[in-house]
Write an enzyme that holds these catalytic residues in place. Structure first.
Site, short mmCIF file in Angstrom:
data_model
loop_
_atom_site.label_atom_id
_atom_site.label_comp_id
_atom_site.label_asym_id
_atom_site.label_seq_id
_atom_site.Cartn_x
_atom_site.Cartn_y
_atom_site.Cartn_z
N ASP A 1 0.84 -1.20 0.00
CA ASP A 1 0.00 0.00 0.00
C ASP A 1 0.87 1.25 0.00
O ASP A 1 0.51 2.27 -0.58
CB ASP A 1 -0.92 -0.02 1.22
N GLY A 2 2.03 1.15 0.67
CA GLY A 2 2.98 2.26 0.67
C GLY A 2 3.43 2.61 -0.75
O GLY A 2 3.64 3.78 -1.07
N ASN B 1 -4.27 8.86 1.90
CA ASN B 1 -4.56 8.23 3.20
C ASN B 1 -4.98 9.26 4.24
O ASN B 1 -6.06 9.20 4.79
CB ASN B 1 -3.32 7.51 3.74
N ASN C 1 -5.23 6.10 10.96
CA ASN C 1 -6.49 6.39 11.66
C ASN C 1 -6.96 5.21 12.52
O ASN C 1 -7.44 5.38 13.62
CB ASN C 1 -7.56 6.75 10.62
P1 NAP Z 1 5.26 2.55 6.76
O1 NAP Z 1 5.34 3.07 8.16
O2 NAP Z 1 6.43 1.86 6.16
O3 NAP Z 1 4.00 1.55 6.61
C1 NAP Z 1 2.81 1.75 7.22
C2 NAP Z 1 1.90 0.52 7.06
O4 NAP Z 1 0.60 1.03 6.70
C3 NAP Z 1 2.30 -0.49 5.99
O5 NAP Z 1 2.10 -1.78 6.50
C4 NAP Z 1 1.32 -0.20 4.86
O6 NAP Z 1 1.03 -1.34 4.09
C5 NAP Z 1 0.10 0.20 5.65
N1 NAP Z 1 -0.88 1.00 4.91
C6 NAP Z 1 -0.67 2.05 4.08
N2 NAP Z 1 -1.85 2.51 3.62
C7 NAP Z 1 -2.81 1.73 4.18
C8 NAP Z 1 -4.23 1.72 4.10
N3 NAP Z 1 -4.89 2.62 3.39
N4 NAP Z 1 -4.89 0.80 4.84
C9 NAP Z 1 -4.25 -0.11 5.60
N5 NAP Z 1 -2.91 -0.15 5.71
C10 NAP Z 1 -2.21 0.77 5.00
O7 NAP Z 1 4.86 3.80 5.85
P2 NAP Z 1 4.50 3.91 4.34
O8 NAP Z 1 4.50 2.56 3.68
O9 NAP Z 1 5.26 5.02 3.73
O10 NAP Z 1 2.98 4.36 4.48
C11 NAP Z 1 2.62 5.59 5.00
C12 NAP Z 1 1.39 5.35 5.82
O11 NAP Z 1 1.75 4.74 7.03
C13 NAP Z 1 0.67 6.60 6.22
O12 NAP Z 1 -0.19 7.06 5.23
C14 NAP Z 1 -0.04 6.15 7.48
O13 NAP Z 1 -1.37 5.77 7.22
C15 NAP Z 1 0.71 4.93 7.94
N6 NAP Z 1 1.21 5.15 9.28
C16 NAP Z 1 0.67 4.43 10.28
C17 NAP Z 1 1.06 4.63 11.58
C18 NAP Z 1 0.41 3.83 12.66
O14 NAP Z 1 -0.47 3.01 12.33
N7 NAP Z 1 0.76 4.06 13.90
C19 NAP Z 1 2.04 5.57 11.89
C20 NAP Z 1 2.60 6.30 10.85
C21 NAP Z 1 2.15 6.08 9.54
P3 NAP Z 1 2.07 -2.03 3.09
O15 NAP Z 1 2.95 -2.88 3.95
O16 NAP Z 1 1.20 -2.84 2.18
O17 NAP Z 1 2.81 -0.95 2.37
#
Ligand code: NAP
Length: 267
Positions: free
Chosen positions: A45-46, A126, A168
């Site tokens: 998804d990233g 996102n 979220n």
């Molecule tokens: P990352 O920190 O390497 O990965 C974040 C995780 O979020 C990965 O497992 C990714 O899936 C998953 N993801 C991304 N979009 C998603 C969606 N719409 N629904 C469900 N899971 C999703 O960062 P990144 O790959 O650059 O992604 C950035 C995203 O990380 C941000 O948009 C934010 O939503 C998320 N994030 C989450 C947290 C948290 O949950 N505490 C904190 C910071 C950021 P894949 O493994 O398939 O790529």
């Protein structure tokens, strides 16, 4: 059909990307980095977030397809071993009948950032988060031009429906079906006691509402749009609303949102 491929950069994704180009050439698909009709993201998804931001100026003109190299994702509904079938679908070759994909459109978040140094507009797939760099942030949150609350804590997350399963969700926000044109505001570790009060629950705003977040003092902030960080130390306010633009996904076979949720989080 003009296509472009973006991969995550790991060996499996690079190999699949090369395989895709080979199959696509055999099936008469045309590689076009400037004006593709379909952008294929190979990774997670990233990777789709990267693909979205790479083509941010052409979002209304193209559709995305995701190939996942791990488990099935929210933006990726094809698995690595299904690449030949995907190319067949895209080109109308092989065992598959010529196939016009169903175009599924998801809402996006629009942001207008007002800084002392100027104004800029952005869209996110996102979410957008506004967090403190040096500690607690103080933010005034207005909804439809009326003050709603003063926020003190780590920050605020404003997510799209398709982003509701990402950051979220970790913040206790609801998962929202992407057919609902809405944005969700969730708190990141708010301070709540007798002096400072916030609502504490995530809020879901419809398309015709907007929210303004004002920076209430000189503070170093980190604005993150999906995966992209923007350090800001002169924020005045940030307006958040559902964008007029939508992202399109080309669906060659059904994979409903709730099935994605189940396969990502339960089975
Ligand atoms: P990352 O920190 O390497 O990965 C974040 C995780 O979020 C990965 O497992 C990714 O899936 C998953 N993801 C991304 N979009 C998603 C969606 N719409 N629904 C469900 N899971 C999703 O960062 P990144 O790959 O650059 O992604 C950035 C995203 O990380 C941000 O948009 C934010 O939503 C998320 N994030 C989450 C947290 C948290 O949950 N505490 C904190 C910071 C950021 P894949 O493994 O398939 O790529």
């Amino acid at each position: 059909m003009r296509y472009y491929v973006l991969d995550r950069g790991d060996q499996l994704s690079i190999d699949l990307s090369e395989q895709f180009h080979k199959l696509a050439k055999e099936r008469g698909l045309q590689l076009d980095a400037e004006s593709p009709e379909i952008v294929v993201s190979i990774g997670g998804d990233g990777t789709m977030l990267h693909a979205f931001h790479t083509f941010i100026d052409r979002i209304p003109e193209l559709a995305f397809v995701g190939v996942h190299t791990g488990h099935l994702g929210f933006y990726a509904d094809w698995q690595a071993d299904e690449l030949p079938a995907l190319v067949d679908y895209m080109s109308g070759n092989g065992d598959h009948h010529p196939h016009k994909p169903k175009i599924v459109k998801y809402p996006l978040l629009e942001l207008e950032i007002h800084r002392k140094s100027g104004t800029s507009s952005h869209i996110a797939l996102n979410e957008a988060t506004l967090k403190g760099v040096d500690g607690t942030v103080v933010l005034q949150i207005d909804i439809n031009d009326e003050t709603f609350e003063m926020f003190r804590g780590d920050g605020i997350c404003i997510s799209t429906p398709s982003g509701s399963t990402a950051y979220n969700k970790s913040l206790g926000g609801a998962m929202i079906h992407p057919s609902i044109e809405a944005l969700q505001i969730s708190e990141i570790a708010s301070i709540n006691n007798r002096v400072f009060r916030t609502m504490g629950s995530p809020l879901v705003l419809p398309k015709h509402h907007h929210c303004d977040i004002f920076s209430c003092r000189e503070q170093k902030l980190m604005l993150t749009l999906d995966h992209i960080n923007h350090p800001i130390d002169d924020l005045i306010s940030m307006r958040c609303q559902v964008s007029e633009k939508k992202i399109s996904f080309a669906r060659y076979r059904p994979f409903p949102f709730w099935s994605r949720v189940r396969s990502a989080f339960l089975v």
